[in-house]
Design an enzyme around this catalytic site. Structure first.
Site, PDB file in Angstrom:
ATOM      1  N   ASP A   1      13.719  -7.111   9.048  1.00 23.86           N
ATOM      2  CA  ASP A   1      14.031  -5.684   9.111  1.00 23.86           C
ATOM      3  C   ASP A   1      13.855  -5.097  10.510  1.00 23.86           C
ATOM      4  OD1 ASP A   1      11.252  -5.916   9.147  1.00 23.86           O
ATOM      5  OD2 ASP A   1      10.984  -5.131   7.127  1.00 23.86           O
TER       6      ASP A   1
ATOM      7  N   HIS B   1       6.118  -3.287  -1.391  1.00 26.06           N
ATOM      8  CA  HIS B   1       7.414  -3.615  -0.780  1.00 26.06           C
ATOM      9  C   HIS B   1       7.377  -4.957  -0.073  1.00 26.06           C
ATOM     10  CE1 HIS B   1       6.158  -1.306   3.092  1.00 26.06           C
ATOM     11  NE2 HIS B   1       6.350  -2.558   3.481  1.00 26.06           N
TER      12      HIS B   1
ATOM     13  N   ASP C   1       2.454  -0.555  -1.203  1.00 33.51           N
ATOM     14  CA  ASP C   1       3.206  -0.063  -2.369  1.00 33.51           C
ATOM     15  C   ASP C   1       4.030  -1.178  -3.019  1.00 33.51           C
ATOM     16  OD1 ASP C   1       5.245  -0.431  -0.525  1.00 33.51           O
ATOM     17  OD2 ASP C   1       5.991   1.627  -0.592  1.00 33.51           O
TER      18      ASP C   1
ATOM     19  N   GLU D   1      11.654  -0.795  -0.594  1.00 35.32           N
ATOM     20  CA  GLU D   1      10.683   0.100  -1.206  1.00 35.32           C
ATOM     21  C   GLU D   1      10.848   0.125  -2.729  1.00 35.32           C
ATOM     22  OE1 GLU D   1       8.331   0.959   0.507  1.00 35.32           O
ATOM     23  OE2 GLU D   1       8.764   2.239   2.221  1.00 35.32           O
TER      24      GLU D   1
HETATM   25  C1  GLP Z   1       5.898  -3.522   7.061  1.00 37.31           C
HETATM   26  C2  GLP Z   1       7.047  -4.540   7.111  1.00 37.31           C
HETATM   27  C3  GLP Z   1       6.847  -5.629   6.104  1.00 37.31           C
HETATM   28  C4  GLP Z   1       5.384  -6.008   6.141  1.00 37.31           C
HETATM   29  C5  GLP Z   1       4.570  -4.913   5.525  1.00 37.31           C
HETATM   30  C6  GLP Z   1       3.057  -5.098   5.672  1.00 37.31           C
HETATM   31  O1  GLP Z   1       6.274  -2.230   6.950  1.00 37.31           O
HETATM   32  N1  GLP Z   1       8.342  -3.993   6.948  1.00 37.31           N
HETATM   33  O2  GLP Z   1       7.686  -6.727   6.377  1.00 37.31           O
HETATM   34  O3  GLP Z   1       5.160  -7.162   5.380  1.00 37.31           O
HETATM   35  O4  GLP Z   1       5.011  -3.651   5.962  1.00 37.31           O
HETATM   36  O5  GLP Z   1       2.631  -4.790   6.940  1.00 37.31           O
HETATM   37  P1  GLP Z   1       1.180  -5.171   7.469  1.00 37.31           P
HETATM   38  O6  GLP Z   1       1.165  -6.653   7.579  1.00 37.31           O
HETATM   39  O7  GLP Z   1       1.065  -4.505   8.802  1.00 37.31           O
HETATM   40  O8  GLP Z   1       0.212  -4.669   6.470  1.00 37.31           O
END
Ligand code: GLP
Length: 256
Positions: A67, A138, A136, A143
């Site tokens: 992404d 995702h 959440d 989402e």
């Molecule tokens: C982000 C990314 C995800 C990631 C998730 C967790 O927003 N888009 O690919 O796995 O949220 O992030 P973190 O590892 O910083 O908790």
């Protein structure tokens, strides 16, 4: 879903790095799906170390990131291109022309999303996809309410996700973009193997709902229950709300 619970994030990241290494050793031209976020930094550090020691080479590897924020130029320090450069690409021997990250500034973003899907297909599909998980539930930026069959497209981020990610924007939620281009859940499920990492108590609820709750668009990561080859690497706090935690440990300790 194979659930592997480790003492701490470093140990879990080392196990996940080993799985990535095995994939590349089995197929030098592997196609990797990559994630961003705080969780995967340790994994990327381990891969960089392995590459530095000559245990694995990324010369023939192709990568596709999940992404990118809409409107975020690659040159911005908060772009996922910058993140990947900083935490992985600058430390391994990958050929930059084989690294793909969605372009959040594409002029015709809908057409661009179709092209991104086509590029993945032309490379032969993703052999191994690395994932984190949002608090959440995702994956990528899919989402809650995302179609479980979705492909690469633009999603509107929840306030929760923007608040979680504001730590990368100096704590200012107003600086976190509202939209992102993300591979869909269908795109992710097409990968041949999936590794998901989650650390810390803040992820415990999402992890339990992903692994032990019903398959539902309300918890996008629960779609991974439909995939035949998923490994989940957790530390103890992230595993703390799993009802069958003892069984997962027993399975891992008695692996045939
Ligand atoms: C982000 C990314 C995800 C990631 C998730 C967790 O927003 N888009 O690919 O796995 O949220 O992030 P973190 O590892 O910083 O908790």
């Amino acid at each position: 879903m194979e659930i592997i619970i480790s003492e701490n994030p470093a140990e879990a990241s080392a196990k996940a790095a080993e799985a990535v290494k095995m994939q590349i050793l089995a197929k030098r031209s592997s196609v990797l799906g990559l994630a961003t976020g705080g969780t995967v930094i340790g994994l990327y550090g381990k891969l960089a170390e392995m590459c530095g020691r000559g245990e694995v080479s990324f010369k023939k590897v192709s990568t596709f990131n999940l992404d990118e924020y809409v409107g975020m130029p690659a040159s911005d320090p908060n772009s996922y291109r910058s993140f990947m450069e900083k935490h992985l690409f600058s430390k391994i021997d990958v050929d930059r022309s084989n690294t793909h990250i969605p372009d959040g500034c594409a002029e015709n973003i809908r057409a661009y999303c179709v092209q991104y899907e086509n590029k993945i297909r032309l490379c032969g599909g993703i052999d191994l996809q690395v994932l984190g998980i949002g608090s959440d539930g995702h994956i990528g930026f899919n989402e809650p309410s995302s179609s479980l069959g979705s492909r690469t497209r633009v999603k509107t981020l929840t306030e929760k996700t923007r608040a979680d990610n504001s730590r990368f924007f100096g704590g200012d939620i107003s600086k976190v973009p509202m939209h992102a281009v993300t591979m869909g859940i269908g795109t992710i499920l097409d990968s041949r193997e999936i590794l998901l990492l989650a650390f810390g108590e803040g992820k415990a609820e999402a992890v339990a709902r992903m692994a032990e709750g019903p398959v539902t668009a309300t918890v996008p990561a629960s779609a991974l229950q439909l995939h035949p080859n998923v490994k989940v690497f957790l530390d103890e706090p992230a595993a703390s709300k799993l009802a069958n935690k003892a069984y997962y440990k027993y399975v891992y300790a008695n692996k045939p």
